[in-house]
Enzyme design. Structure first.
Site, mmCIF file in Angstrom:
data_model
loop_
_atom_site.group_PDB
_atom_site.id
_atom_site.type_symbol
_atom_site.label_atom_id
_atom_site.label_comp_id
_atom_site.label_asym_id
_atom_site.label_seq_id
_atom_site.Cartn_x
_atom_site.Cartn_y
_atom_site.Cartn_z
ATOM 1 N N HIS A 301 42.494 44.733 2.353
ATOM 2 C CA HIS A 301 42.972 45.559 1.240
ATOM 3 C C HIS A 301 42.141 45.454 -0.030
ATOM 4 O O HIS A 301 42.501 46.051 -1.038
ATOM 5 C CB HIS A 301 44.424 45.198 0.893
ATOM 6 C CG HIS A 301 45.416 45.761 1.848
ATOM 7 N ND1 HIS A 301 45.866 47.059 1.787
ATOM 8 C CD2 HIS A 301 46.047 45.202 2.914
ATOM 9 C CE1 HIS A 301 46.739 47.273 2.764
ATOM 10 N NE2 HIS A 301 46.864 46.161 3.462
ATOM 11 N N LYS A 492 50.077 51.860 -12.604
ATOM 12 C CA LYS A 492 49.565 50.975 -11.555
ATOM 13 C C LYS A 492 49.455 49.573 -12.149
ATOM 14 O O LYS A 492 49.615 49.391 -13.353
ATOM 15 C CB LYS A 492 48.213 51.458 -11.037
ATOM 16 C CG LYS A 492 47.182 51.734 -12.126
ATOM 17 C CD LYS A 492 45.911 52.354 -11.562
ATOM 18 C CE LYS A 492 46.090 53.809 -11.226
ATOM 19 N NZ LYS A 492 45.953 54.110 -9.817
ATOM 20 N N ARG A 493 49.197 48.601 -11.300
ATOM 21 C CA ARG A 493 48.981 47.238 -11.766
ATOM 22 C C ARG A 493 47.924 47.224 -12.878
ATOM 23 O O ARG A 493 46.947 47.962 -12.811
ATOM 24 C CB ARG A 493 48.510 46.422 -10.554
ATOM 25 C CG ARG A 493 48.370 44.951 -10.723
ATOM 26 C CD ARG A 493 48.304 44.307 -9.323
ATOM 27 N NE ARG A 493 47.385 44.983 -8.429
ATOM 28 C CZ ARG A 493 46.119 44.610 -8.228
ATOM 29 N NH1 ARG A 493 45.608 43.598 -8.893
ATOM 30 N NH2 ARG A 493 45.363 45.250 -7.348
ATOM 31 N N THR A 600 47.702 54.426 -3.119
ATOM 32 C CA THR A 600 48.687 55.353 -2.549
ATOM 33 C C THR A 600 49.372 56.143 -3.657
ATOM 34 O O THR A 600 49.893 57.230 -3.414
ATOM 35 C CB THR A 600 49.755 54.615 -1.719
ATOM 36 O OG1 THR A 600 50.346 53.585 -2.514
ATOM 37 C CG2 THR A 600 49.156 54.015 -0.457
ATOM 38 N N LYS A 604 50.834 60.110 -3.912
ATOM 39 C CA LYS A 604 52.193 60.465 -4.350
ATOM 40 C C LYS A 604 52.138 61.526 -5.446
ATOM 41 O O LYS A 604 52.913 62.493 -5.427
ATOM 42 C CB LYS A 604 52.930 59.213 -4.827
ATOM 43 C CG LYS A 604 53.214 58.217 -3.718
ATOM 44 C CD LYS A 604 53.600 56.840 -4.253
ATOM 45 C CE LYS A 604 53.661 55.818 -3.124
ATOM 46 N NZ LYS A 604 53.815 54.435 -3.601
#
Length: 765
Positions: A301, A492-493, A600, A604
């Protein structure tokens, strides 16, 4: 301006969310009241909103339980191959509404709750692995997700005076109606101790039981040790729920079991399976190794070196001494093979060893995963190519057949039907409802790309979602939002490589331009940034403080007014994503090319009718291929450009001195314009950007600003903007997790997806 749907209108909606049949509604009402009385022991006079939630959750769960038991019985009758998905975390999101959607009960529940004079909205505020579980169930795979049931979830983020503060997420304090404890299957997990070698085999003795709270390695071993015992119990068992052992030949394990390692966190499954097979089951090393490799597969990942796990040998020696012996033996045989293939190439041996000898000796867990698996995959084509070309190049040269790509996907059940029912309905009216089970059918929307009615309907749904979210924002953040402004979102992070800082530079540039020309017809924007910073990640926490500080200045400037607002979305999580994504106009996917594995969130946003401004990184590349690059706002360096800049040497000062607007922005940050009480507050961020920025923010600044100008210009033309949105939605077919999982099943796990319906369970009453 469009108004949101009324409750009455929502109750009339049918199709993709299931019919509200009279029989269903009556049954649900009865069961709801039964659970309120007999499960929760309350009546309507004293019941709280939480009681109503639990009553409805138990009612919906009743519909699941019979099907779940029948499914397990079916699997024990048919004895299919089973896949076990190992991940340390699953971001589940809320379960109630998702389950209602998947069981086509949402409208029936809505109507039943309405009829008993309670409102479903009170229940509404309840990741990749989660999408995958959804798709595994949809595709009829005998699949099991294994992770840790953490006592506390990922922390709740509070923004206090612009800083992130962490609060414990005590998610289990009221219980969880969606779980069923199975103490009868409890298994011991051992730590510490010592290894004894006897003529009849090896024993790991004087061990201690440990719950998995002290260190990450303990958690990682804890989950794989418990999982593998459960897998082997199920493999040996005769029927559902039975402890009777009927299958003893473990050489057939790869025919009946596939184990997918989601990142390196469950890597200990490889030496633990070897320990079980060699020490407990008394198989030879070669037989055990063949079983292990054919059973396990590894998904990578990340390509960032610091994110690839390495564990000190000393820690292993103390905590898991037998596993250290096994890893040493795996490495010895592995290096023997490499030596035979490349005699005298000692540098290659050093690079490929499972043990890193430089400084403190460490075990490279990614290398362990690659050597111990029959398949290794990245999660987007560009990511899989980088793995083969650079990060794991040596391993690819030895075993090219192991390496595959499996581009990530998202479940359309949660990320369209559930979170954006209005858009799901508009699509269904044009191309039918089957697209939910086969997302590739979205390409049929292209026939309607010039259809004024579809353009109008899609724009109307977006505006309704924006109005609804604007109300939420005003309630949460006390900032009045212009719902006609462009909703520009990056959630996001918080991490340097995701380049929230590049977004900050654009915000300040836009602010300066508006201040300079206040009478110009600017495209109004509401810029929202959200995400959590790891508690120990100083730079990420400073980035959050910078964003909130910019917001303080921008949002209180009367010259700017509602033409630019900056909001930090506190405590970003799945539940909040389900609100903000359907309301977004612009999706920011701006990582440095070659650093994002896939993403991802980008998918979305695309599925929910937002346009993407992004680099050619991660799955953005394939999104541009599917929708047409002309239908995304692509900017910045490609991977080859980043590599060329690395060769040349990245000099941030060159951009700072050459680009006046960039210089002005950086001088404002460093001079205390956004922190007047503490002028040096952001000196660490300034120093990083100017002198040691690995992710080359300044190199993409100019192109990013120009691309944002194109975004602003197009947004003024609602029809053309919406046509581009339709192209994007139509191009989303590839990004269903159903497609991803079907590929994993056929190409890695040796399983065939099935849409066969299992016979309905008998009513136990």
């Amino acid at each position: 301006m469009s108004k949101p749907l009324t409750d009455q209108e929502k109750r009339k909606q049918i199709s993709v969310r299931g019919l509200a049949g009279v029989e269903n509604v009556a049954d649900l009402k009865t069961n709801f009241n039964r659970h309120l009385h007999f499960t929760l022991v309350k009546d309507r006079n004293v019941a709280t909103k939480r009681d109503y939630y639990f009553a409805l959750a138990h009612t919906v769960r009743d519909h699941l339980v019979g099907r779940w038991i029948r499914t397990q019985q079916h699997y024990y009758e048919k004895d299919p191959k089973r896949v076990y998905y190992l991940s340390l975390e699953f971001y589940m999101g809320r379960t109630l509404q998702n389950t209602m959607v998947n069981l086509a009960l949402e409208n029936a529940c809505d109507e039943a709750i309405y009829q008993v004079k309670t409102y479903l909205q009170i229940f509404q505020d309840g990741g990749t692995g989660t999408c995958f579980l959804d798709s595994m169930a949809t595709l009829g795979l005998a699949a099991y997700g294994y992770g840790i049931r953490y006592e506390f979830g990922i922390f709740n983020q509070k923004i206090v005076n612009g800083w992130q503060a962490e609060e414990a997420d005590d998610w289990l304090r009221y219980g969880n109606p969606w779980e069923k404890a199975r103490p009868e299957y409890m298994r011991p997990v051992h730590f510490y101790g010592r290894v004894e070698h006897h003529p009849d085999g090896v024993k790991w003795v004087d061990t201690q039981f440990f719950e998995g709270k002290e260190l990450r390695l303990k958690q990682e071993y804890f989950v794989v040790a418990a999982t593998l015992q459960d897998i082997i119990r199920r493999f040996k068992a005769s029927k559902f729920g039975s402890t009777e052992v009927v299958r003893m030949d473990l050489t057939t394990l790869p025919d009946k079991v596939a184990i997918q390692l989601n990142d390196t966190h469950p890597a200990m499954a490889i030496p633990e399976l070897m320990r079980i097979l060699v020490d407990d089951e008394k198989l030879s090393w070669d037989t055990a190794w063949d079983i292990t490799v054919r059973t396990c597969a590894y998904t990578n990942h990340t390509v960032l070196p610091e994110a690839l796990e390495r564990w000190p040998i000393d820690l292993f020696q103390n905590l898991l001494p037998r596993h250290l012996e096994i890893i040493y033996e795996i490495n010895r045989r592995h290096l023997e093979r490499i030596t035979a293939l490349y005699p005298g190439d000692y540098d290659r041996l050093r690079r490929m060893s499972l043990i890193e000898e430089c400084g403190q000796k460490k075990i490279n867990m990614a290398h362990l995963c690659i050597v111990g698996s029959h398949a290794v995959n990245g999660v987007a084509q560009i990511h899989s190519d980088i793995i083969k070309d650079t990060v794991f190049k040596d391993f690819y040269e030895v075993d090219p057949q192991k390496f595959q790509n499996k581009t990530n996907g998202i479940t359309p059940r949660r990320w369209l039907v559930m979170c954006n029912p209005g858009l799901a309905e508009v699509i269904a009216e044009r191309i039918g409802e089957d697209y939910i089970r086969d997302l590739s059918q979205l390409k049929n929307l292209l026939k309607f790309v010039d259809d004024d009615a579809l353009i109008r309907d899609i724009a109307k749904v977006k505006q309704e979602n924006k109005l609804k979210f604007a109300v939420h924002l005003e309630e949460q953040y006390k900032v009045k939002i212009n719902p006609n402004s462009m909703f520009d979102v990056q959630v996001k992070r918080i991490h340097e490589y995701k380049r929230q800082l590049l977004n900050c530079l654009h915000i300040i540039t836009l602010y300066n331009r508006i201040k300079k020309e206040p009478n110009k017809a600017w495209t109004p924007r509401t810029i929202m940034i959200g995400g959590k910073a790891a508690p120990g990640y100083h730079t990420a926490k400073m980035i959050i403080k910078l964003i909130t500080a910019i917001g303080e200045v921008v949002n209180n400037d009367s010259v700017v007014g509602d033409r630019l607002k900056v909001i930090y979305l506190e405590n970003y999580r799945v539940t909040l994503a389900e609100k903000v994504i359907p309301a977004s106009d612009l999706s920011e996917q701006i990582s440095t090319a070659g650093t994002e594995a896939s993403g991802t969130g980008n998918m979305k946003f695309m599925l929910n009718g937002a346009l993407t401004i992004g680099t050619m990184d991660g799955a953005n590349v394939e999104m541009a291929e599917e929708a047409g690059e002309e239908n995304l706002f692509i900017f910045g360096m490609r991977v080859k450009d980043v590599e060329a800049l690395d060769q040349k040497g990245y000099d941030a000062m060159e951009y700072y001195n050459r680009i006046p607007e960039l210089k002005q922005v950086m001088d404002q940050i460093s001079g205390g314009f956004f922190s007047p009480g503490e002028p040096d507050l952001f000196k660490d961020i300034v120093k990083m950007l100017m002198h040691h920025d690995r992710f080359k923010v300044f190199a993409d600044y100019e192109d990013y600003i120009k691309c944002q100008e194109k975004v602003s210009a197009l947004y003024k033309n609602t029809k053309e903007w919406t046509k581009m949105v339709i192209h994007n939605i139509a191009g989303c077919g590839k990004f269903s997790s159903d497609r991803t999982i079907a590929q994993y099943a056929r190409e890695i796990w040796g399983m065939e997806p099935s849409l066969e319906k299992i016979a309905a369970p008998d009513d136990p009453r």
